[in-house]
Scaffold this motif. Structure first.
Motif, PDB file in Angstrom:
ATOM      1  N   SER A 210       0.831  -1.214   0.000  1.00  0.00           N
ATOM      2  CA  SER A 210       0.000   0.000   0.000  1.00  0.00           C
ATOM      3  C   SER A 210       0.861   1.257   0.000  1.00  0.00           C
ATOM      4  O   SER A 210       0.636   2.183  -0.799  1.00  0.00           O
ATOM      5  CB  SER A 210      -0.927   0.007   1.213  1.00  0.00           C
ATOM      6  OG  SER A 210      -1.841  -1.060   1.165  1.00  0.00           O
ATOM      7  N   VAL A 237      -5.349   2.782  -3.424  1.00  0.00           N
ATOM      8  CA  VAL A 237      -4.584   3.960  -3.044  1.00  0.00           C
ATOM      9  C   VAL A 237      -5.081   5.129  -3.884  1.00  0.00           C
ATOM     10  O   VAL A 237      -5.458   4.950  -5.041  1.00  0.00           O
ATOM     11  CB  VAL A 237      -3.064   3.752  -3.251  1.00  0.00           C
ATOM     12  CG1 VAL A 237      -2.515   2.751  -2.263  1.00  0.00           C
ATOM     13  CG2 VAL A 237      -2.748   3.308  -4.681  1.00  0.00           C
ATOM     14  N   CYS A 243      -5.741   5.326   1.574  1.00  0.00           N
ATOM     15  CA  CYS A 243      -5.598   3.950   1.123  1.00  0.00           C
ATOM     16  C   CYS A 243      -6.482   3.042   1.976  1.00  0.00           C
ATOM     17  O   CYS A 243      -6.944   3.443   3.051  1.00  0.00           O
ATOM     18  CB  CYS A 243      -4.147   3.484   1.174  1.00  0.00           C
ATOM     19  SG  CYS A 243      -3.377   3.553   2.791  1.00  0.00           S
TER      20      CYS A 243
END
Length: 310
Positions: A210, A237, A243
């Motif tokens: 991420s 994201v 995110c």
């Protein structure tokens, strides 16, 4: 929820999938007795049928062969209530995907033959304003010819429509990164994200992935990205540093073909009609699980309104 006439417009290629399944344990370098199926396929074709199976208005912009098989493909979409007014029948209008699966239902190998998609450009030249002005959003294969993608981007900008990107060949798609900046969201799998950003993401944790993708996204100036991670789930994201992660559903795998397309359909539909990123991904995960648990490459028709499945 008010839907415009053309609903979600999907632009891309149609393929005929030739799929082979072994009767017993698959032996990569040996002969495998089994059975073979011919199925209507292609990323964009699957996505538009999945959207229609949610009970939503959908329109397909693409080309088919001017053969009995091409007529069958078009009729099947019409039977699913997909608007086919902007499909063109030409010689060799469809591609072919040859795939072999192992005894666990996982893809063991494949070869594809892609059609010439430039006739789609002429469709957009003639009817593009009518198509896009009367739609709610657009899902486009980002690996089509650059002229086609550029035309779609211009039309979506002109009529202020959300534009979502799906990919069948990321190696082609990365050649037009400047155009990808104009997409509201790109939807791909983990391997495709590795190709997109030229880094192997196969062995890192979801949390590290991420943060890494967020950095890459901002440097590339993309708006947002959803990445499917197979049985590990999916993540998103956004350029504003937001995110999130969505767990995958636990189901028995029968055939993974079309799961990513179903996820794209659900996520795109959710984002089109006001759902958050996580809610849209949950819908995508739900549709993907329905496909994986069957031998079909599209999700089933749903009686319930799609909003209730989130």
């Amino acid at each position: 929820m008010i839907q415009r006439k053309n609903g979600i417009v999907v632009v891309g290629a149609i393929f005929v999938d030739i799929k082979g399944f072994p009767q017993n344990t698959y032996i990569p370098d040996g002969r495998n007795a089994g059975y073979i199926e011919y199925i209507h396929g292609g990323v964009a074709r699957n996505v538009v049928e999945d959207i229609a199976n949610l009970g939503l208005n959908s329109t397909f912009v693409g080309i088919v062969d001017n053969t009995a098989l091409g007529k069958d493909v078009k009729q099947h979409l019409q039977n699913r209530n997909v608007n086919t007014d902007y499909m063109k029948s030409i010689e060799n209008g469809m591609g072919t995907w040859l795939a072999v699966f192992d005894h666990n239902g996982e893809l063991a190998g494949s070869v594809s033959q892609r059609p010439d998609l430039m006739p789609i450009y002429s469709i957009l030249e003639e009817y593009g304003d009518t198509i896009i002005e009367n739609c709610d959003s657009v899902v486009a294969e980002i690996d089509m010819d650059e002229e086609i993608v550029d035309k779609i981007v211009d039309l979506c900008r002109k009529y202020n429509k959300k534009l979502f990107g799906v990919v069948s060949n990321m190696n082609i798609a990365i050649e037009r990164k400047d155009l990808l900046k104009q997409f509201d969201c790109l939807i791909c799998n983990q391997l495709e994200s590795s190709i997109l950003f030229s880094r192997d993401y196969g062995e890192i944790s979801v949390e590290e992935l991420s943060y890494t993708l967020l950095d890459k996204l901002q440097k590339a100036e993309f708006n947002s990205l959803i990445v499917t991670l197979g049985e590990a789930g999916s993540l998103y994201v956004k350029n504003n540093k937001e995110c999130g992660f969505c767990q995958a559903r636990k189901i028995e795998v029968k055939d993974t073909t079309g799961a990513g397309d179903a996820f794209c359909a659900g996520a795109s539909a959710g984002l089109t009609y006001g759902k958050s990123m996580l809610e849209a991904m949950e819908l995508g995960s739900y549709l993907a699980s329905c496909v994986i648990a069957s031998l079909e490459n599209v999700c089933p028709c749903f009686i319930l309104n799609f909003v209730k499945n989130v």
